[in-house]
Design a protein around this motif. Structure first.
Motif, short mmCIF file in Angstrom:
data_model
loop_
_atom_site.label_atom_id
_atom_site.label_comp_id
_atom_site.label_asym_id
_atom_site.label_seq_id
_atom_site.Cartn_x
_atom_site.Cartn_y
_atom_site.Cartn_z
N ASP A 120 0.86 -1.18 0.00
CA ASP A 120 0.00 0.00 0.00
C ASP A 120 0.90 1.23 0.00
OD1 ASP A 120 -2.33 -1.49 0.09
OD2 ASP A 120 -2.43 -1.47 2.27
N PHE A 121 0.49 2.23 -0.75
CA PHE A 121 1.29 3.45 -0.81
C PHE A 121 0.38 4.67 -0.74
CE2 PHE A 121 0.33 2.16 -5.10
CZ PHE A 121 -0.01 3.33 -5.76
N GLU A 122 0.92 5.73 -0.18
CA GLU A 122 0.19 6.99 -0.02
C GLU A 122 0.62 7.92 -1.14
OE1 GLU A 122 -1.30 8.33 3.19
OE2 GLU A 122 -1.33 6.37 4.15
N ASP A 123 -0.37 8.35 -1.94
CA ASP A 123 -0.03 9.25 -3.05
C ASP A 123 -1.02 10.40 -3.19
OD1 ASP A 123 -2.25 7.87 -3.97
OD2 ASP A 123 -1.49 7.66 -5.99
N GLU A 124 -1.81 10.65 -2.14
CA GLU A 124 -2.87 11.65 -2.27
C GLU A 124 -2.35 13.05 -2.58
OE1 GLU A 124 -1.73 11.06 1.89
OE2 GLU A 124 -2.89 9.68 0.67
N ASP A 125 -1.14 13.38 -2.18
CA ASP A 125 -0.63 14.72 -2.46
C ASP A 125 0.39 14.72 -3.60
OD1 ASP A 125 1.30 13.36 -0.99
OD2 ASP A 125 2.04 15.18 -0.02
N MET A 126 0.41 13.62 -4.37
CA MET A 126 1.39 13.51 -5.46
C MET A 126 0.71 13.05 -6.73
SD MET A 126 4.54 11.59 -3.74
CE MET A 126 4.94 11.89 -2.05
N ASP A 127 1.19 13.60 -7.82
CA ASP A 127 0.77 13.14 -9.14
C ASP A 127 1.83 12.16 -9.62
OD1 ASP A 127 -0.16 12.71 -11.68
OD2 ASP A 127 0.38 14.70 -12.43
N LEU A 128 1.51 10.89 -9.63
CA LEU A 128 2.48 9.88 -10.03
C LEU A 128 2.64 9.81 -11.54
CD1 LEU A 128 1.64 7.01 -7.53
CD2 LEU A 128 3.39 8.79 -7.33
N GLY A 129 1.69 10.34 -12.27
CA GLY A 129 1.81 10.39 -13.73
C GLY A 129 2.09 9.02 -14.33
N ASP A 130 3.01 9.01 -15.28
CA ASP A 130 3.31 7.78 -16.01
C ASP A 130 3.89 6.67 -15.15
OD1 ASP A 130 2.42 8.95 -18.33
OD2 ASP A 130 4.40 9.19 -19.24
N ILE A 131 4.48 7.01 -13.99
CA ILE A 131 5.12 5.94 -13.21
C ILE A 131 4.11 4.91 -12.70
CG2 ILE A 131 7.15 7.28 -12.56
CD1 ILE A 131 6.01 7.64 -9.79
N GLU A 132 2.84 5.27 -12.66
CA GLU A 132 1.83 4.28 -12.27
C GLU A 132 1.80 3.11 -13.24
OE1 GLU A 132 -2.04 5.27 -10.51
OE2 GLU A 132 -1.44 7.36 -10.81
N ALA A 133 2.25 3.33 -14.47
CA ALA A 133 2.27 2.25 -15.47
C ALA A 133 3.18 1.11 -15.04
CB ALA A 133 2.72 2.80 -16.82
N LEU A 134 4.11 1.38 -14.14
CA LEU A 134 5.03 0.34 -13.68
C LEU A 134 4.49 -0.47 -12.50
CD1 LEU A 134 8.30 2.43 -13.98
CD2 LEU A 134 7.71 0.42 -15.35
N GLN A 135 3.30 -0.16 -12.05
CA GLN A 135 2.72 -0.83 -10.89
C GLN A 135 2.64 -2.35 -11.10
OE1 GLN A 135 -0.96 0.92 -9.70
NE2 GLN A 135 -0.90 0.00 -7.69
N GLY A 136 2.40 -2.78 -12.32
CA GLY A 136 2.28 -4.22 -12.61
C GLY A 136 3.57 -5.00 -12.43
N VAL A 137 4.70 -4.31 -12.35
CA VAL A 137 5.98 -4.98 -12.15
C VAL A 137 5.99 -5.75 -10.83
CG1 VAL A 137 8.47 -4.60 -11.83
CG2 VAL A 137 7.25 -3.39 -13.63
N SER A 138 5.15 -5.32 -9.89
CA SER A 138 5.11 -6.00 -8.59
C SER A 138 4.75 -7.49 -8.73
CB SER A 138 4.11 -5.30 -7.66
OG SER A 138 2.79 -5.43 -8.15
N LYS A 139 4.14 -7.86 -9.83
CA LYS A 139 3.80 -9.27 -10.06
C LYS A 139 5.00 -10.10 -10.51
CE LYS A 139 -0.67 -7.78 -11.69
NZ LYS A 139 -1.32 -7.37 -12.93
N PHE A 140 6.11 -9.41 -10.81
CA PHE A 140 7.31 -10.07 -11.32
C PHE A 140 8.50 -9.69 -10.44
CE2 PHE A 140 4.38 -9.08 -14.75
CZ PHE A 140 4.14 -10.34 -15.28
N PRO A 141 8.68 -10.35 -9.31
CA PRO A 141 9.72 -9.97 -8.35
C PRO A 141 11.12 -9.82 -8.94
CG PRO A 141 8.29 -11.62 -7.39
CD PRO A 141 7.89 -11.49 -8.83
N ALA A 142 11.45 -10.61 -9.93
CA ALA A 142 12.78 -10.52 -10.54
C ALA A 142 12.99 -9.19 -11.26
CB ALA A 142 13.00 -11.67 -11.51
N ARG A 143 11.91 -8.51 -11.62
CA ARG A 143 12.01 -7.25 -12.38
C ARG A 143 11.98 -6.01 -11.47
NH1 ARG A 143 11.19 -8.07 -17.84
NH2 ARG A 143 12.56 -6.27 -17.98
#
Length: 145
Positions: free
Chosen positions: A103-126
């Motif tokens: 879980d991460f707190e981002d209410e005061d931040m615009d993560l923009g394109d970096i949210e696209a990398l969220q799926g990497v969490s499914k691939f621990p080696a990456r």
């Protein structure tokens, strides 16, 4: 938007940053310089940042590696330029939590394109691929303080 459409959109964002990296290159004249590598997969990054009055005013990277590593570096430089050092470091911690599936707190931040990398969490080696540029940024800014 369905999960498959969202996953496809994220994949397109990652490939766009990989094929058309933002802030690729190197800064001169007194910039912070950080070189890091990931020996397990061969990713390497050369990060240069300019910090003035506690704010990241410019950042560029060069290196080689997989699409995740290079796209993440592109996204990271875009995200931190114009940020105070403390906010850039906080963004790095938010990114680290996100990429590890925490879980991460981002209410005061615009993560923009970096949210696209969220799926990497499914691939621990990456995860190390995605975090390499962020770790380099943290190292440089922490040495600056």
């Amino acid at each position: 938007m369905s999960f498959n459409n969202l996953d496809n959109l994220y994949r397109q964002v990652i490939m766009d940053h990989y094929k058309n990296p933002r802030n690729k290159g190197s800064l001169e004249d007194g910039s912070l310089i950080v070189d890091m590598n990931n020996p397990t997969c061969g990713d390497r990054i050369h990060l240069t940042m300019k910090v003035e009055d506690g704010k990241v005013t410019d950042a560029k990277f060069d290196g080689e590696g997989c699409s995740i590593s290079m796209a993440s570096a592109s996204m990271m430089t875009q995200t931190i330029i114009g940020q105070d050092m403390d906010k850039a470091l906080k963004l790095s911690h938010v990114f680290s939590d996100m990429i590890q599936g925490k879980d991460f707190e981002d209410e005061d931040m615009d993560l923009g394109d970096i949210e696209a990398l969220q799926g990497v969490s499914k691939f621990p080696a990456r995860i190390k691929c995605a975090t390499l540029a962020w770790k380099a940024m943290e190292k440089g800014l922490n040495e600056q303080q």
